[in-house]
Scaffold this motif. Structure first.
Motif, PDB file in Angstrom:
ATOM      1  N   SER A   1      16.774  10.653  96.589  1.00  0.00           N
ATOM      2  CA  SER A   1      16.583  10.407  95.146  1.00  0.00           C
ATOM      3  C   SER A   1      15.121  10.059  94.851  1.00  0.00           C
ATOM      4  N   LYS A   2      14.473   9.322  95.741  1.00  0.00           N
ATOM      5  CA  LYS A   2      13.057   8.982  95.541  1.00  0.00           C
ATOM      6  C   LYS A   2      12.181  10.233  95.692  1.00  0.00           C
ATOM      7  N   LEU A   3      12.525  11.100  96.620  1.00  0.00           N
ATOM      8  CA  LEU A   3      11.778  12.343  96.791  1.00  0.00           C
ATOM      9  C   LEU A   3      11.967  13.265  95.586  1.00  0.00           C
ATOM     10  N   GLN A   4      13.160  13.224  94.990  1.00  0.00           N
ATOM     11  CA  GLN A   4      13.384  13.998  93.758  1.00  0.00           C
ATOM     12  C   GLN A   4      12.479  13.474  92.643  1.00  0.00           C
ATOM     13  N   ILE A   5      12.365  12.167  92.514  1.00  0.00           N
ATOM     14  CA  ILE A   5      11.541  11.562  91.462  1.00  0.00           C
ATOM     15  C   ILE A   5      10.087  12.007  91.576  1.00  0.00           C
ATOM     16  N   VAL A   6       9.574  12.116  92.813  1.00  0.00           N
ATOM     17  CA  VAL A   6       8.175  12.526  92.982  1.00  0.00           C
ATOM     18  C   VAL A   6       8.014  14.050  93.060  1.00  0.00           C
TER      19      VAL A   6
ATOM     20  N   THR B   1      16.699  16.356 108.096  1.00  0.00           N
ATOM     21  CA  THR B   1      17.921  16.896 107.489  1.00  0.00           C
ATOM     22  C   THR B   1      17.647  17.382 106.058  1.00  0.00           C
ATOM     23  N   LEU B   2      16.530  16.932 105.480  1.00  0.00           N
ATOM     24  CA  LEU B   2      16.129  17.371 104.140  1.00  0.00           C
ATOM     25  C   LEU B   2      15.091  18.500 104.217  1.00  0.00           C
ATOM     26  N   ASP B   3      14.967  19.100 105.394  1.00  0.00           N
ATOM     27  CA  ASP B   3      14.054  20.233 105.629  1.00  0.00           C
ATOM     28  C   ASP B   3      12.579  19.892 105.501  1.00  0.00           C
TER      29      ASP B   3
ATOM     30  N   LYS C   1       1.789  12.688  97.673  1.00  0.00           N
ATOM     31  CA  LYS C   1       2.605  11.682  96.989  1.00  0.00           C
ATOM     32  C   LYS C   1       2.813  10.540  97.977  1.00  0.00           C
ATOM     33  N   VAL C   2       2.927   9.317  97.471  1.00  0.00           N
ATOM     34  CA  VAL C   2       3.121   8.164  98.347  1.00  0.00           C
ATOM     35  C   VAL C   2       4.364   7.402  97.904  1.00  0.00           C
ATOM     36  N   VAL C   3       5.303   7.236  98.842  1.00  0.00           N
ATOM     37  CA  VAL C   3       6.501   6.442  98.605  1.00  0.00           C
ATOM     38  C   VAL C   3       6.415   5.212  99.503  1.00  0.00           C
TER      39      VAL C   3
ATOM     40  N   GLU D   1       6.141   6.041  94.172  1.00  0.00           N
ATOM     41  CA  GLU D   1       7.520   5.552  94.119  1.00  0.00           C
ATOM     42  C   GLU D   1       7.683   4.481  95.180  1.00  0.00           C
ATOM     43  N   TYR D   2       8.838   3.839  95.196  1.00  0.00           N
ATOM     44  CA  TYR D   2       9.087   2.662  96.006  1.00  0.00           C
ATOM     45  C   TYR D   2      10.524   2.690  96.490  1.00  0.00           C
ATOM     46  N   VAL D   3      10.751   2.485  97.796  1.00  0.00           N
ATOM     47  CA  VAL D   3      12.109   2.439  98.329  1.00  0.00           C
ATOM     48  C   VAL D   3      12.245   1.209  99.228  1.00  0.00           C
TER      49      VAL D   3
END
Length: 121
Positions: A113-118, A23-25, A77-79, A100-102
């Protein structure tokens, strides 16, 4: 289209994450453990890896260390995506190379929001 590799030993978590990411493409691939994920990243590095902590064969931390040593054309990038919420776990993940961390369970807004941060949303 941005690409994401969802790495989790739970099919349910992979399915939920895939749905949110699509849904976020994002174009989404899946791996059931760190070893499978490492092979995938060496062949086709994704833009981002959504990584579980506790998995059989190769854990998230073992994958992260191996990814850091791998010869990749570009590092994704690694979340980290996990139920491990202690500050020690978060610090260890970041020190090992996570961006980042979720926390599980997560929803679309949290993941976005985490994807925006990275820098990927």
């Amino acid at each position: 289209m941005k690409t994401c590799l969802v790495v989790d030993d739970s099919k349910v978590i992979r399915k939920v994450a895939r749905h949110i990411l699509e849904t976020l493409d994002f174009s989404v691939a899946e791996a059931g453990d760190g070893k499978e994920a490492l092979v995938y990243c060496e062949a086709t590095p994704p833009d981002v890896v959504l990584l579980d902590w506790n998995m059989p064969v190769m854990s998230g931390m073992e994958f992260l260390r191996a990814l850091g040593e791998a010869e990749l054309s570009r590092r994704p990038k690694v979340v980290f995506c996990t139920t491990e919420n202690g500050i020690g776990h978060i610090r260890a993940a970041i020190e090992a190379g996570a961006d980042e961390y979720v926390m599980k369970p997560f929803d679309r807004e949290t993941l976005y929001s985490k994807l925006q941060i990275v820098g990927l949303a």
